[in-house]
Scaffold this motif. Sequence first.
Motif, PDB file in Angstrom:
ATOM      1  N   GLU A 189       0.955  -1.059  -0.124  1.00  0.00           N
ATOM      2  CA  GLU A 189      -0.041  -0.302   0.071  1.00  0.00           C
ATOM      3  C   GLU A 189       1.366   1.155   0.101  1.00  0.00           C
ATOM      4  O   GLU A 189      -0.020   2.283  -0.454  1.00  0.00           O
ATOM      5  CB  GLU A 189      -0.938   0.052   0.722  1.00  0.00           C
ATOM      6  N   THR A 190       2.064   1.104  -0.043  1.00  0.00           N
ATOM      7  CA  THR A 190       3.361   2.503   0.560  1.00  0.00           C
ATOM      8  C   THR A 190       4.210   2.168  -1.285  1.00  0.00           C
ATOM      9  O   THR A 190       3.889   2.736  -1.653  1.00  0.00           O
ATOM     10  CB  THR A 190       3.696   2.334   1.677  1.00  0.00           C
ATOM     11  N   PHE A 191       4.567   0.890  -1.397  1.00  0.00           N
ATOM     12  CA  PHE A 191       5.641   1.290  -2.151  1.00  0.00           C
ATOM     13  C   PHE A 191       4.694  -0.041  -3.340  1.00  0.00           C
ATOM     14  O   PHE A 191       4.745  -1.253  -2.876  1.00  0.00           O
ATOM     15  CB  PHE A 191       7.154   1.213  -2.421  1.00  0.00           C
ATOM     16  N   ASP A 192       5.448   0.259  -4.898  1.00  0.00           N
ATOM     17  CA  ASP A 192       5.074  -0.757  -5.502  1.00  0.00           C
ATOM     18  C   ASP A 192       6.512  -1.613  -5.974  1.00  0.00           C
ATOM     19  O   ASP A 192       7.632  -1.061  -6.957  1.00  0.00           O
ATOM     20  CB  ASP A 192       4.775   0.112  -7.194  1.00  0.00           C
ATOM     21  N   VAL A 193       7.149  -2.338  -4.903  1.00  0.00           N
ATOM     22  CA  VAL A 193       8.487  -2.915  -4.619  1.00  0.00           C
ATOM     23  C   VAL A 193       8.487  -4.138  -5.531  1.00  0.00           C
ATOM     24  O   VAL A 193       7.429  -4.504  -5.781  1.00  0.00           O
ATOM     25  CB  VAL A 193       8.719  -3.555  -3.305  1.00  0.00           C
ATOM     26  N   SER A 194      10.022  -3.999  -6.441  1.00  0.00           N
ATOM     27  CA  SER A 194      10.228  -5.017  -7.099  1.00  0.00           C
ATOM     28  C   SER A 194      11.619  -5.811  -6.777  1.00  0.00           C
ATOM     29  O   SER A 194      12.048  -5.348  -6.372  1.00  0.00           O
ATOM     30  CB  SER A 194       9.660  -4.778  -8.686  1.00  0.00           C
ATOM     31  N   TYR A 195      11.844  -7.155  -7.616  1.00  0.00           N
ATOM     32  CA  TYR A 195      13.166  -7.015  -7.327  1.00  0.00           C
ATOM     33  C   TYR A 195      13.106  -8.161  -8.653  1.00  0.00           C
ATOM     34  O   TYR A 195      12.388  -8.913  -9.500  1.00  0.00           O
ATOM     35  CB  TYR A 195      13.140  -8.221  -5.752  1.00  0.00           C
ATOM     36  N   GLU A 196      14.417  -8.615  -8.884  1.00  0.00           N
ATOM     37  CA  GLU A 196      15.375  -9.883  -9.505  1.00  0.00           C
ATOM     38  C   GLU A 196      15.991 -10.313  -9.246  1.00  0.00           C
ATOM     39  O   GLU A 196      16.608  -9.547  -8.096  1.00  0.00           O
ATOM     40  CB  GLU A 196      15.883  -8.732 -10.978  1.00  0.00           C
ATOM     41  N   ILE A 197      16.344 -11.337  -9.306  1.00  0.00           N
ATOM     42  CA  ILE A 197      17.626 -12.365  -9.238  1.00  0.00           C
ATOM     43  C   ILE A 197      18.296 -13.204 -10.556  1.00  0.00           C
ATOM     44  O   ILE A 197      16.817 -13.879 -10.996  1.00  0.00           O
ATOM     45  CB  ILE A 197      17.318 -13.611  -7.724  1.00  0.00           C
ATOM     46  N   TYR A 198      19.859 -13.055 -10.121  1.00  0.00           N
ATOM     47  CA  TYR A 198      19.951 -14.221 -11.290  1.00  0.00           C
ATOM     48  C   TYR A 198      21.297 -14.242 -11.247  1.00  0.00           C
ATOM     49  O   TYR A 198      22.112 -13.757 -10.571  1.00  0.00           O
ATOM     50  CB  TYR A 198      20.100 -12.960 -12.670  1.00  0.00           C
TER      51      TYR A 198
END
Length: 364
Positions: free
Chosen positions: A341-350
């Motif tokens: 509800e505060t941030f549109d957090v995303s991530y990647e791992i490779y």
Amino acid sequence: MGFLDKILRKKEAPIQSNNDFWNWFLKHEKEFFKIVKNRQNIHQGFFDKLAPKLDEMHGGIYFVTGMFDDHTVELILTPDGAIRNIYAIEELVNAAPSIQGWKITALKPSSDIQNIGVDYEGFKFNKDNLKFYPNIHDGYPDEIDLTVVYEDFVEEKRTILTNGVYIFLDNYLGELHSVTLIDNMKIVGPNEISEELIPIEKLKDYLIWREKEFVEKYEGTRHNTENDNYSSFEATTKDGGLIIAIINSDILQWDKKASHPWVFIITIPFDGSNNNGMPDQETYQLLNEIEDEIVSKLKDVEGYLNIGRETSTNKREIFFACKDFRKPTKVADEIVEKYAETFDVSYEIYKDKYWRTFRAYEPR
């Protein structure tokens, strides 16, 4: 009466845990068993019911099903190549109860290469038309870089052929090994190479040997970051935006980078429109709290090294190098949900065994 039944029928509770999913599955498993065994109405009667329930559990879980033997249905749950979803599938399958007549499997298992023949988009892939050779790089001895030679290669169909080879390898090596052991892979035709080719059936032994060497070389390797030195970096983007980074400069000189081969990056966008693209004081504090929370869960002694962070126009990125991919992706999913509800957090791992991702921060 049927119309009233539909109105009055109790709505199924949403799936919120692994136990919820299996409790739901147990209510329907006999019906599902008959559908798969008889091969009747399988999409509407089984697939269309299972898919949304898996989606409620965790996005990106796919499945394959069929008769394992005359009395057993096998349900294989697969991330379809997405490393970030493997932990959720493994946890779901580990939580599965024993169900008579069912074999529940996490990830596509390996198969005897003699029995594998893949037809994909009009092309056939088998042990007779695939060969390979390893590319050895002096500066990167631990990297597994392969060239796969496909007998019927067509340059205009490169994307299709690459997908076909990956499907073949999923079946041959097993999905986990296919997506985690190979660092880089290129598909070419027989006219493009002069190296000595190796039959594709030798690939499994080659990868097992390379992985055994790798594990023996780095087994138990840890790095304590407590006394490391950190450096500040400041730059501007082409459009005049500011970039500020704080990076563990000591660890970038480490000679055992490959022991932590998974690069994990969490991205947190924010609104910096009133502060030249940078976070205001309240946002800055919250970003730091989120970073501290992640660092507290991913400890260096357990194999998760916090490389540092970069804050640029409307974006904070937090960098890690990790021994394993499962815990970071689970932690990231928890963070995404907690702060939705505060941030549109995303991530990647490779995979990036030599941390090329962070080369811009190394001393020149």
